[in-house]
Design an enzyme around this catalytic site. Structure first.
Site, PDB file in Angstrom:
ATOM      1  N   LEU A 104       0.838  -1.194   0.000  1.00 47.65           N
ATOM      2  CA  LEU A 104       0.000   0.000   0.000  1.00 47.65           C
ATOM      3  C   LEU A 104       0.876   1.249   0.000  1.00 47.65           C
ATOM      4  O   LEU A 104       1.985   1.246   0.542  1.00 47.65           O
ATOM      5  CB  LEU A 104      -0.902   0.026   1.235  1.00 47.65           C
ATOM      6  CG  LEU A 104      -1.822  -1.182   1.444  1.00 47.65           C
ATOM      7  CD1 LEU A 104      -2.436  -1.141   2.831  1.00 47.65           C
ATOM      8  CD2 LEU A 104      -2.914  -1.209   0.383  1.00 47.65           C
ATOM      9  N   PRO A 142       4.222   4.065   2.983  1.00 48.64           N
ATOM     10  CA  PRO A 142       4.316   2.797   2.259  1.00 48.64           C
ATOM     11  C   PRO A 142       4.183   1.621   3.224  1.00 48.64           C
ATOM     12  O   PRO A 142       4.826   1.598   4.276  1.00 48.64           O
ATOM     13  CB  PRO A 142       5.726   2.837   1.652  1.00 48.64           C
ATOM     14  CG  PRO A 142       6.170   4.269   1.741  1.00 48.64           C
ATOM     15  CD  PRO A 142       5.488   4.812   2.958  1.00 48.64           C
ATOM     16  N   GLU A 143       3.338   0.674   2.879  1.00 50.74           N
ATOM     17  CA  GLU A 143       3.235  -0.598   3.601  1.00 50.74           C
ATOM     18  C   GLU A 143       3.944  -1.636   2.740  1.00 50.74           C
ATOM     19  O   GLU A 143       3.406  -2.133   1.757  1.00 50.74           O
ATOM     20  CB  GLU A 143       1.783  -0.976   3.845  1.00 50.74           C
ATOM     21  CG  GLU A 143       1.025  -0.026   4.759  1.00 50.74           C
ATOM     22  CD  GLU A 143       1.416  -0.179   6.221  1.00 50.74           C
ATOM     23  OE1 GLU A 143       2.149  -1.145   6.537  1.00 50.74           O
ATOM     24  OE2 GLU A 143       0.996   0.650   7.039  1.00 50.74           O
ATOM     25  N   ILE A 144       5.196  -1.948   3.110  1.00 51.37           N
ATOM     26  CA  ILE A 144       6.115  -2.665   2.239  1.00 51.37           C
ATOM     27  C   ILE A 144       5.807  -4.158   2.210  1.00 51.37           C
ATOM     28  O   ILE A 144       5.796  -4.818   3.248  1.00 51.37           O
ATOM     29  CB  ILE A 144       7.567  -2.437   2.693  1.00 51.37           C
ATOM     30  CG1 ILE A 144       7.908  -0.943   2.612  1.00 51.37           C
ATOM     31  CG2 ILE A 144       8.540  -3.257   1.876  1.00 51.37           C
ATOM     32  CD1 ILE A 144       9.205  -0.583   3.319  1.00 51.37           C
TER      33      ILE A 144
END
Length: 824
Positions: free
Chosen positions: A472, A534-536
């Site tokens: 995300l 950022p959701e890595i």
């Protein structure tokens, strides 16, 4: 048209628990029951064994203290034996720059600390009877001695059972109910589900009693973590250097970050300078970072700023790795890559890889031992603060260290719920024991106050706060009801550019679920910084290094997508935006050499209405806030990048004027008869359908569906599908009226599928579809900066108000002149 089917049976198994949709929350009192039920109370750490030692050196010597036991200039050490298996902590507070390391009898480092100051705290795990070397290194400063405080904490027990499950949440109301249960929600979610970490049978029971169904993604997180660490060891043994800018082959520890920041400053003295944030953490650690630009020592140079952060959440190790690699990429690219050279010259980048060093150290070091069994410290999310709301009975949760207390990993505050913007509203736990506990007040934590002070004083144009996991790329607002900002078109476009390289979902964070107190919400709404979260990745909080770091950063297999540049290319888009005048405001003019230009404002910031226990909602809290930025003149013409003078929170909201009237309302046709009860919501069994058409020629920003029935004991559920058979909305809350809204619906035929979930055959439903135009754009009166010019002696020479918008340039002329001549 394909046969419509609900995306999943949200009430599967509900016939066995008739009232299971009524949520039950787990309070702080419930934690005591959890501790007793799991036997955690009998595996508490023992009292600490305290020791002191003395280190003394005759001269300083730059070195990496954690490399190996050493002798010679600038280093001293002494030997001890670990009295117990468990935690070892060593700390010093001396003048100059001291570093610490503790080695085992094989010369392997078990604990280290290497910040920019003389205050160090090294944490690690050891086995009883292990001979240890405690080593101190004076990297810079006057020679002398320091006292080492050393403690050993015995820990027994076995790791807890923990699993990762995907909970079915087919509608937004389900996500809101799920957030109220006090469980450990991840950011790995989509329109139909949220991944949740469950700690034992009690958490599973909480879900079951609330009427949620789930699929198990990872049955044993401890086993998965061990497999990932084994994969890391095999990968590091097989690869001497990766394609990462640093060449790193395995996850860093806290001391690695600190030592590498120090080494980068030493290697690039004209491009990099250290930064230590203002406040120590709860356990006394300092938070360190690095600033990168040309003429780097001239901090107040007027350049736009990119702030790149990692590890607000302790367990999210890739977050720090990605931030650190970006520092390497900029420094190595200067002089060898034309674009990076231009960007380093035209912007100032601040990298703070570990915002939460206390929590990160506990999580990272816990993964090196299998004897640490009080809860899952490998999976710790929060910092180490002790809430004023923590109970003292029946056991004392308020004493001991972060690892020596019966609350275990649950001690602390979720730092990404503690920022003042929107604090206190939905999407954050109100109980101290919750994994998303918001803290005792807005900015109650030193770690968030550190970032608040940094953002408020540097006119940060763009901001990244890395997290894991979910693929995300999130932006404000965190709460749907707040509405889109005036900057939304620019914001969304920048997100689209970034995500073109990693295929992350580019969405406002409320589309995941409502959250409050997040980093980018305060930074944007109050300071005007364009921040993203950022959701890595998609495979865990700290997956195998090859996937979560190498693959995701570079866009290489086995991470997806391959070949688009990954997060490295996404961060480059952020750096480009930082330099682009369209994303900040610019003040130009002339000023004498050595004089200072400042812009500032002081104001009150409001939190959200504050949700309290029992559903009580208190008025918003107001707290003092301020913004301040400074330019030190080199004489003559200047260009000073600042954030817009009007804070986004007061600027207005985005929207558009209607281009046509909304479509007239529709009364839905209810087929004859009433289908049999179908609590499994199986579309192959009893149900009925009806259709409606959204027509061309109208400006329908929303289509609002509402369903009612006469008997309150009856329960109907409804699903809506577009002309291609895709589910586009549902209304299945268990209450009436059931309502749902379709945003910007495309013209075409839609199908409504109605299920008689609970109600016999005597009570039918009625439904309507209403339409709304878009909300016009709202623009409020602009705010101004207070601009002050001060001479070399600190005497104020001029004061004026300046109004400047994002993307605008205002020429101030001779900014230090009032009424045509300098003030005396």
């Amino acid at each position: 048209m394909s046969t419509p089917r609900p995306s999943g049976p949200p009430h599967e198994g509900a016939q066995d628990v008739p009232d299971r949709r009524r949520a039950r929350t787990r309070t702080a009192i419930g934690l005591t029951g959890l501790l007793v039920a799991t036997g955690a109370l009998v595996t508490l750490p023992s009292a600490q064994a305290q020791q002191t030692g003395r280190l003394s050196v005759g001269a300083a010597q730059a070195r990496t203290c954690a490399d190996a036991p050493a002798r010679g200039r600038g280093v001293d050490s002494y030997r001890v034996t670990a009295p117990s298996s468990g935690l070892v902590e060593a700390s010093v507070a001396g003048a100059g720059d001291w570093d610490l390391a503790v080695f085992d009898d094989a010369g392997e480092v078990v604990a280290a600390s290497a910040g920019f100051t003389g205050t160090e705290r090294a944490t690690g795990f050891v086995q009883a009877g292990t001979p240890l070397t405690v080593q101190g290194c004076l990297v810079s400063g006057r020679p002398g001695g320091v006292t080492v405080d050393l403690s050993f904490l015995a820990i027994t027990g076995s790791p807890e059972s923990a699993s990762l499950v995907s909970v079915s949440t087919p509608e937004r109301e389900d996500k809101e109910r799920l957030q109220e249960l006090g469980l450990d929600l991840t950011e790995h979610a989509d329109t139909d589900s949220v991944d949740v970490v469950l700690y034992g049978a009690q958490d599973e029971q909480v879900l079951d009693e609330a009427g949620f169904t789930f699929d198990v993604e990872v049955a044993d997180l401890a086993a998965q973590s061990q497999a990932d660490r084994s994969a890391d060891a095999a990968f590091a043994a097989s690869v001497q250097r990766t394609e990462l800018p640093s060449g790193r082959t395995e996850y860093r520890r806290l001391a690695d970050y600190e030592a590498e920041l120090k080494a980068l400053v030493a290697e690039y003295p004209r491009l990099a300078k250290p930064i230590t944030l203002e406040e120590p953490t709860v356990e006394g650690r300092m938070v360190h970072g690095i600033e990168i630009t040309t003429d780097v020592q001239r901090v107040h140079d007027g350049k736009p700023v990119f702030l790149h952060m990692g590890v607000h959440h302790a367990r999210e190790w890739p977050a720090g790795e990605h931030a650190m690699e970006w520092a390497y990429e900029l420094l190595q690219g200067y002089g060898s890559d034309a674009e990076l050279t231009d960007l380093v010259e035209s912007t100032r980048t601040i990298v703070v890889p570990i915002v939460n060093p206390d929590g990160f150290t506990i999580s990272r070091e816990a993964a090196t031992t299998d004897t640490f069994g009080l809860f899952s410290y490998d999976n710790k999310r929060k910092n180490c603060s002790i809430s004023a709301n923590t109970p003292t009975a029946p056991v004392d949760y308020t004493t001991g260290t972060c690892t020596d207390n019966p609350a275990g990993r649950l001690r602390g505050t979720d730092l990404n719920r503690n920022y003042g913007g929107l604090w206190g509203g939905p999407g954050a736990e109100i109980n101290w024991s919750g994994d998303t506990y918001r803290g005792d007040g807005p900015f109650s934590e030193p770690e968030t106050r550190n970032i608040q002070a940094l953002v408020a004083s540097r006119s940060v144009t763009t901001l990244i706060t890395n997290h894991t996991f979910g693929d995300l790329w999130l932006r404000p607002p965190g709460v749907q009801a707040v509405g889109a900002p005036l900057d939304e078109p620019l914001y969304a476009e920048l997100g689209a550019r970034a995500t073109s390289h990693n295929d992350y979902a580019n969405i406002p964070s409320y589309q995941l679920y409502d959250t409050t107190g997040g980093t980018e919400d305060w930074a944007f709404w109050t300071a005007g910084s364009l921040g993203f979260t950022p959701e890595i990745g998609t495979v865990g909080f700290h997956p195998a290094f090859e996937i979560g770091v190498v693959g995701e950063y570079l866009g290489l297999a086995p991470a997806a997508p391959e070949g688009k540049g990954g997060n490295s290319a996404a961060y480059l888009e952020m750096q480009r935006a930082t330099a682009d005048p369209a994303y900040h405001s610019t003040l130009t003019g002339t000023a004498p050499r050595g004089w200072t230009i400042e812009v500032s404002k002081e104001f009150l910031t409001s939190t959200s209405p504050v949700v309290r226990a029992g559903g009580v909602v208190d008025p918003p809290i107001q707290f003092e806030d301020s913004l301040y930025s400074r330019y030190d003149s080199t004489g003559g013409k200047f260009s000073f990048a600042v954030n817009p003078s009007t804070r986004p929170i007061v600027a207005g909201r985005d929207g558009r004027e209607p281009t046509a009237p909304p479509q007239p309302g529709i009364t839905l046709t209810n087929p004859d008869g009433v289908p049999a009860e179908n609590p499994d919501l199986d579309p192959d069994l009893a149900q009925e359908t009806t259709t409606f058409t959204i027509e061309e020629g109208f400006d329908n920003a929303y289509a609002d569906l509402q369903f009612t029935w006469a008997d309150a004991a009856t329960d109907w559920d409804f699903y809506v599908f577009d002309s291609e058979g895709n589910e586009v909305g549902s209304a299945a809350t268990g209450n009436q009226p059931e309502v749902l809204s379709l945003a910007d619906p495309v013209p075409g035929e839609y199908t409504v599928m109605a299920f008689n979930y609970d109600g016999g055959d005597a009570n039918d439903w009625a439904g309507t579809v209403g339409f709304r135009n878009p909300t016009p754009r709202v623009v409020n009166e602009p705010e101004s900066w207070v601009l002050t010019c001060t001479d070399r002696r600190g005497t104020v020479k001029s004061v004026r108000e300046v109004v400047v918008g994002r993307g605008e340039t205002v020429d101030l002329g001779n900014v230090c002149v009032t009424r045509g001549r300098p003030r005396s």
